[in-house]
Design an enzyme around this catalytic site. Structure first.
Site, PDB file in Angstrom:
ATOM      1  N   ASP A  34      15.238   5.072   1.168  1.00 43.58           N
ATOM      2  CA  ASP A  34      13.990   4.283   0.990  1.00 43.58           C
ATOM      3  C   ASP A  34      13.633   3.893   2.741  1.00 43.58           C
ATOM      4  O   ASP A  34      14.047   3.347   2.719  1.00 43.58           O
ATOM      5  CB  ASP A  34      14.509   3.136   0.304  1.00 43.58           C
ATOM      6  CG  ASP A  34      12.749   3.222  -0.613  1.00 43.58           C
ATOM      7  OD1 ASP A  34      12.828   2.209  -0.984  1.00 43.58           O
ATOM      8  OD2 ASP A  34      11.888   3.734   0.155  1.00 43.58           O
ATOM      9  N   ASP A 218       7.268   7.105   2.977  1.00 39.26           N
ATOM     10  CA  ASP A 218       7.815   6.210   1.863  1.00 39.26           C
ATOM     11  C   ASP A 218       8.903   7.783   1.356  1.00 39.26           C
ATOM     12  O   ASP A 218       8.186   8.151   0.528  1.00 39.26           O
ATOM     13  CB  ASP A 218       7.376   5.453   1.784  1.00 39.26           C
ATOM     14  CG  ASP A 218       8.135   4.289   0.296  1.00 39.26           C
ATOM     15  OD1 ASP A 218       8.095   4.705  -0.437  1.00 39.26           O
ATOM     16  OD2 ASP A 218       9.399   4.572   0.568  1.00 39.26           O
TER      17      ASP A 218
HETATM   18  C1  LIG Z   1       5.760  -5.216  -5.968  1.00 40.91           C
HETATM   19  C2  LIG Z   1       6.630  -4.855  -4.964  1.00 40.91           C
HETATM   20  C3  LIG Z   1       6.105  -5.235  -3.231  1.00 40.91           C
HETATM   21  C4  LIG Z   1       5.085  -3.860  -3.332  1.00 40.91           C
HETATM   22  C5  LIG Z   1       6.516  -5.168  -2.111  1.00 40.91           C
HETATM   23  N1  LIG Z   1       8.099  -4.954  -2.204  1.00 40.91           N
HETATM   24  C6  LIG Z   1       8.185  -3.751  -1.880  1.00 40.91           C
HETATM   25  O1  LIG Z   1       7.247  -3.250  -0.848  1.00 40.91           O
HETATM   26  C7  LIG Z   1       9.084  -2.739  -1.716  1.00 40.91           C
HETATM   27  C8  LIG Z   1      10.118  -3.372  -0.525  1.00 40.91           C
HETATM   28  N2  LIG Z   1       8.767  -1.203  -1.161  1.00 40.91           N
HETATM   29  C9  LIG Z   1       8.329  -0.526  -2.581  1.00 40.91           C
HETATM   30  O2  LIG Z   1       7.847  -0.841  -3.545  1.00 40.91           O
HETATM   31  C10 LIG Z   1       7.445   1.286  -1.470  1.00 40.91           C
HETATM   32  C11 LIG Z   1       6.789   1.149  -1.074  1.00 40.91           C
HETATM   33  C12 LIG Z   1       5.497   0.356  -1.165  1.00 40.91           C
HETATM   34  S1  LIG Z   1       4.358   0.160  -2.808  1.00 40.91           S
HETATM   35  C13 LIG Z   1       3.576  -0.992  -2.828  1.00 40.91           C
HETATM   36  N3  LIG Z   1       8.393   2.067  -1.735  1.00 40.91           N
HETATM   37  C14 LIG Z   1      10.015   1.827  -1.762  1.00 40.91           C
HETATM   38  C15 LIG Z   1       9.882   2.298  -3.568  1.00 40.91           C
HETATM   39  N4  LIG Z   1       9.355   3.245  -3.500  1.00 40.91           N
HETATM   40  C16 LIG Z   1      11.479   2.265  -3.747  1.00 40.91           C
HETATM   41  C17 LIG Z   1      12.207   2.661  -5.037  1.00 40.91           C
HETATM   42  C18 LIG Z   1      12.629   3.882  -5.235  1.00 40.91           C
HETATM   43  C19 LIG Z   1      12.905   4.424  -6.381  1.00 40.91           C
HETATM   44  C20 LIG Z   1      12.565   3.798  -7.628  1.00 40.91           C
HETATM   45  C21 LIG Z   1      11.906   2.826  -7.607  1.00 40.91           C
HETATM   46  C22 LIG Z   1      10.719   1.732  -5.733  1.00 40.91           C
HETATM   47  C23 LIG Z   1       6.654  -6.780  -2.836  1.00 40.91           C
HETATM   48  O3  LIG Z   1       8.250  -6.901  -2.447  1.00 40.91           O
HETATM   49  O4  LIG Z   1       6.392  -7.572  -2.215  1.00 40.91           O
END
Ligand SMILES: CC[C@H](C)[C@H](NC(=O)[C@H](C)NC(=O)[C@@H](CCSC)NC[C@@H](N)Cc1ccccc1)C(=O)O
Length: 326
Positions: A34, A218
């Site tokens: 990821d 991503d």
């Molecule tokens: C709501 C959370 C926000 C987006 C932020 N988190 C992130 O940005 C995290 C690290 N990355 C992610 O949530 C996203 C990138 C930003 S999207 C807003 N990629 C990883 C995600 N697709 C992994 C995944 C794979 C399979 C199933 C589910 C999830 C935070 O912790 O603040």
């Protein structure tokens, strides 16, 4: 040194799983690589049985090289609302022959429902920047960051395929995996992602619309999420397409021929074939689009729908992204 590992798509190319060896003797688990996060976490003997559905586990008690990172914890939330948390070990981790002797391996003591249901995936392997790793009190580096200085070149490449085996290569660029020239562009890693500025877009054979915005590459996101203005233009070219609030996005008649989607990176033009924009059938006749709005997220995501049409170089040496068609 350098190495390569295959990556296999799950249904609808929803996610791609790759085998990873952890511990001594090596225990193999299939993880979701990821580039949108920076934690390597895995189902273990410490994951509650009622939060699992047959996932293969890593068991640190069976590894002679596993060491508990005393006092360390992790807790991550993803853009789709999923989450997981737990404690931390270090152990030997190998991918495609590239080995890191002491990698932070995060043991899941809690996983949310979508992870519980995903029987094929034992966890995630983060390849974003370690600045967003969630381990406390001491933030940890990703596998790539730990391996980078020993790699022939400080980079990894991503070659996802539509419903076929692709590869993650570490430390080298395999010229047989792409066509034409690779277009490099600077990375904005201020948010810990592989961020970049696309230069515009084009629907089918219509004219190119120059525009500059922020997006991230991503591999852990399934769809291509773009500003709603672009998404509306794309789906307005598809007869019968409509925004379906119940489904949470654009749907269209499955028997429609879809136009291609071209994105710009500086002068380069990346082409995504039309049929890549058919993500999945909802009913026999109605399909869910692979291009959807990123407005709720606040930034665009080039997820698997886009990446599986491209060969992408993630260069941690000069913090650039390289794009090529294939
Ligand atoms: C709501 C959370 C926000 C987006 C932020 N988190 C992130 O940005 C995290 C690290 N990355 C992610 O949530 C996203 C990138 C930003 S999207 C807003 N990629 C990883 C995600 N697709 C992994 C995944 C794979 C399979 C199933 C589910 C999830 C935070 O912790 O603040």
């Amino acid at each position: 040194n350098f190495g390569t590992v295959e990556t296999i798509p799950e249904a609808f190319d929803r996610e791609y799983l790759s085998p990873v060896q952890i511990g001594t003797p090596p225990q193999t688990v299939n993880l979701n690589f990821d580039t949108g996060s920076a934690d390597l976490w895995v189902n273990t003997n410490e994951t509650p049985e009622n939060q699992q559905n047959g996932q293969v586990e890593y068991n640190p008690t069976l590894s002679s090289t596993a060491k508990k990172m005393e006092g360390a914890t992790w807790d991550i939330t993803y853009g789709d609302g999923s989450a997981s948390s737990g404690i931390v070990y270090t152990d030997v981790v190998s991918i495609g022959g590239v080995t890191v002797q002491s990698q932070a391996v995060e043991s899941a003591q809690q996983v949310s429902s979508s992870f519980q249901a995903d029987a094929a995936s034992s966890g995630l392997l983060g390849l974003a920047y370690g600045t967003i790793n969630t381990v406390q009190p001491v933030q940890q580096k990703t596998f790539f960051e730990n391996a980078m200085n020993d790699l022939a070149s400080p980079l990894f490449t991503v070659n996802l395929m539509k419903q076929a085996a692709g590869s993650y290569d570490f430390g080298y660029i395999n010229a047989s995996e792409y066509t034409g020239e690779i277009q490099y562009t600077p990375v904005d890693n201020s948010r810990g992602f592989w961020g970049f500025n696309p230069s515009g877009f084009q629907v089918g054979n219509s004219s190119f619309n120059a525009s500059s915005w922020y997006a991230i590459a991503d591999t852990g996101t399934s769809l291509l999420l773009l500003p709603s203005g672009m998404v509306d233009i794309y789906w307005s070219a598809v007869s019968g397409a409509k925004f379906d609030a119940l489904q949470g996005g654009y749907t269209f008649p499955c028997n429609t021929t879809l136009p291609s989607f071209t994105f710009g990176v500086e002068e380069y033009r990346g082409v995504i074939p039309g049929h890549f924009m058919n993500y999945a059938a909802i009913t026999k006749t109605t399909c869910f689009g692979g291009i959807q709005s990123s407005d709720a997220l606040g930034f665009s995501i080039f997820g698997d729908v886009a990446l599986k049409a491209q060969f992408v170089v993630f260069d941690g040496g000069d913090n650039t992204l390289g794009w090529a068609n294939k």
